[in-house]
Design a protein around this motif. Structure first.
Motif, PDB file in Angstrom:
ATOM      1  N   PHE A 108       1.762   5.647  -2.792  1.00  0.00           N
ATOM      2  CA  PHE A 108       1.810   4.897  -1.539  1.00  0.00           C
ATOM      3  C   PHE A 108       0.475   4.811  -0.812  1.00  0.00           C
ATOM      4  O   PHE A 108       0.396   4.238   0.271  1.00  0.00           O
ATOM      5  N   GLY A 109      -0.586   5.362  -1.382  1.00  0.00           N
ATOM      6  CA  GLY A 109      -1.869   5.361  -0.686  1.00  0.00           C
ATOM      7  C   GLY A 109      -3.021   4.981  -1.595  1.00  0.00           C
ATOM      8  O   GLY A 109      -2.838   4.448  -2.693  1.00  0.00           O
ATOM      9  N   THR A 151       5.504  -0.582  -4.779  1.00  0.00           N
ATOM     10  CA  THR A 151       5.311  -0.834  -3.355  1.00  0.00           C
ATOM     11  C   THR A 151       5.105  -2.324  -3.080  1.00  0.00           C
ATOM     12  O   THR A 151       4.159  -2.918  -3.596  1.00  0.00           O
ATOM     13  N   PRO A 152       5.962  -2.966  -2.269  1.00  0.00           N
ATOM     14  CA  PRO A 152       5.716  -4.360  -1.904  1.00  0.00           C
ATOM     15  C   PRO A 152       4.569  -4.438  -0.890  1.00  0.00           C
ATOM     16  O   PRO A 152       4.585  -3.734   0.125  1.00  0.00           O
ATOM     17  N   PHE A 153       3.573  -5.257  -1.165  1.00  0.00           N
ATOM     18  CA  PHE A 153       2.460  -5.389  -0.233  1.00  0.00           C
ATOM     19  C   PHE A 153       2.939  -6.021   1.068  1.00  0.00           C
ATOM     20  O   PHE A 153       3.712  -6.964   1.071  1.00  0.00           O
ATOM     21  N   ASP A 207       3.786   0.100   2.683  1.00  0.00           N
ATOM     22  CA  ASP A 207       2.473  -0.257   2.135  1.00  0.00           C
ATOM     23  C   ASP A 207       1.384   0.360   3.008  1.00  0.00           C
ATOM     24  O   ASP A 207       0.773  -0.293   3.848  1.00  0.00           O
ATOM     25  N   PHE A 208       1.147   1.638   2.815  1.00  0.00           N
ATOM     26  CA  PHE A 208       0.115   2.325   3.583  1.00  0.00           C
ATOM     27  C   PHE A 208      -1.279   2.040   3.024  1.00  0.00           C
ATOM     28  O   PHE A 208      -2.273   2.154   3.744  1.00  0.00           O
ATOM     29  N   ALA A 209      -1.355   1.646   1.770  1.00  0.00           N
ATOM     30  CA  ALA A 209      -2.657   1.478   1.110  1.00  0.00           C
ATOM     31  C   ALA A 209      -3.414   0.260   1.621  1.00  0.00           C
ATOM     32  O   ALA A 209      -4.539   0.390   2.129  1.00  0.00           O
ATOM     33  N   THR A 210      -2.837  -0.935   1.509  1.00  0.00           N
ATOM     34  CA  THR A 210      -3.594  -2.116   1.932  1.00  0.00           C
ATOM     35  C   THR A 210      -3.738  -2.163   3.445  1.00  0.00           C
ATOM     36  O   THR A 210      -4.759  -2.629   3.951  1.00  0.00           O
ATOM     37  N   ARG A 211      -2.747  -1.653   4.165  1.00  0.00           N
ATOM     38  CA  ARG A 211      -2.845  -1.644   5.635  1.00  0.00           C
ATOM     39  C   ARG A 211      -3.961  -0.722   6.089  1.00  0.00           C
ATOM     40  O   ARG A 211      -4.750  -1.055   6.984  1.00  0.00           O
ATOM     41  N   GLY A 218      -2.993  -9.592  -4.984  1.00  0.00           N
ATOM     42  CA  GLY A 218      -2.767  -8.671  -6.080  1.00  0.00           C
ATOM     43  C   GLY A 218      -1.378  -8.764  -6.642  1.00  0.00           C
ATOM     44  O   GLY A 218      -0.583  -9.637  -6.286  1.00  0.00           O
ATOM     45  N   ALA A 219      -1.109  -7.829  -7.521  1.00  0.00           N
ATOM     46  CA  ALA A 219       0.168  -7.771  -8.225  1.00  0.00           C
ATOM     47  C   ALA A 219       0.935  -6.565  -7.712  1.00  0.00           C
ATOM     48  O   ALA A 219       0.531  -5.431  -7.955  1.00  0.00           O
ATOM     49  N   ASP A 220       2.017  -6.813  -6.998  1.00  0.00           N
ATOM     50  CA  ASP A 220       2.818  -5.696  -6.507  1.00  0.00           C
ATOM     51  C   ASP A 220       4.147  -5.637  -7.262  1.00  0.00           C
ATOM     52  O   ASP A 220       4.555  -6.585  -7.920  1.00  0.00           O
ATOM     53  N   ARG A 221       4.764  -4.467  -7.230  1.00  0.00           N
ATOM     54  CA  ARG A 221       6.061  -4.228  -7.868  1.00  0.00           C
ATOM     55  C   ARG A 221       6.004  -4.533  -9.363  1.00  0.00           C
ATOM     56  O   ARG A 221       6.902  -5.134  -9.941  1.00  0.00           O
TER      57      ARG A 221
END
Length: 197
Positions: free
Chosen positions: A97-98, A142-144, A149-153, A171-174
């Protein structure tokens, strides 16, 4: 002056990495024969902050010892790469998640008060403005843009704190749910990127 792109890869995998493949595709989209590419691969890891590093960082530059300058040398080099770039492309695989630990270590080394941001009476001010950032993200589940979504945020927030507010996340999520659909959507997003900022 040739356009300069700083490419930052943070996936621990060098083979089979979706974020690295997307970064390849982005560079192919944005670059030509005159483009200068600065590669920065974080897969080997970066040193974590230490008491000596923090002491050197908060010592006025004119008062630093040779040892303190050596302590900050990598940080200075990473910041110089940021300053030299017109466009920054960051490969971001989502781990638990990060961010990958190496990418967080990179952030800690480049986020320096008085160098890449400063505090003013009106609040903090980023000092790296005027650059375009494209984040090539990949996640298994993780859906962006979602609440998990703690990573992109986080990455978007800290980049903005440094003055990098022109940020595109694609990007490509899930991928673990429907890899074909995720990759197709990501490739289409890259192919729609404007070539100039």
């Amino acid at each position: 002056m040739p356009h300069t792109i700083l490419r930052i890869d943070s996936s621990a995998r060098r083979d089979g990495s979706v974020s690295r493949a997307l970064t390849d595709r982005i560079l192919a989209r944005l670059s030509d024969d005159t483009t200068r590419i600065i590669p920065r691969d974080l897969a080997g890891g970066l040193p974590l902050l230490t008491a000596d590093w923090i002491g050197a960082n908060f010592t006025p530059e004119a008062d630093r010892t040779e040892a303190q300058r050596a302590e900050l040398a990598l940080s200075d080099a990473l910041i110089a790469e940021l300053k030299a770039a017109d466009t920054i492309v960051i490969g971001l695989p989502v781990y638990n998640f990060g961010l990958p630990a190496a990418l967080k270590a990179w952030i800690d080394l480049v986020a320096r008060a008085g160098v890449t941001f400063r505090y003013t009476e009106a609040g903090p001010e980023g000092l790296l403005g005027g650059k375009r950032v494209i984040v090539a993200a990949a996640s298994g589940g993780t859906p962006f843009g979602s609440e998990i979504d703690f990573a992109t945020r986080y990455l978007t927030h800290i980049l903005g704190f440094l003055g990098l507010t022109d940020v595109t996340v694609l990007g490509a999520d899930r991928l673990a749910v429907d890899a074909d659909a995720a990759l197709a959507a990501a490739h289409a997003a890259v192919d729609r990127l404007p070539r100039a900022a």
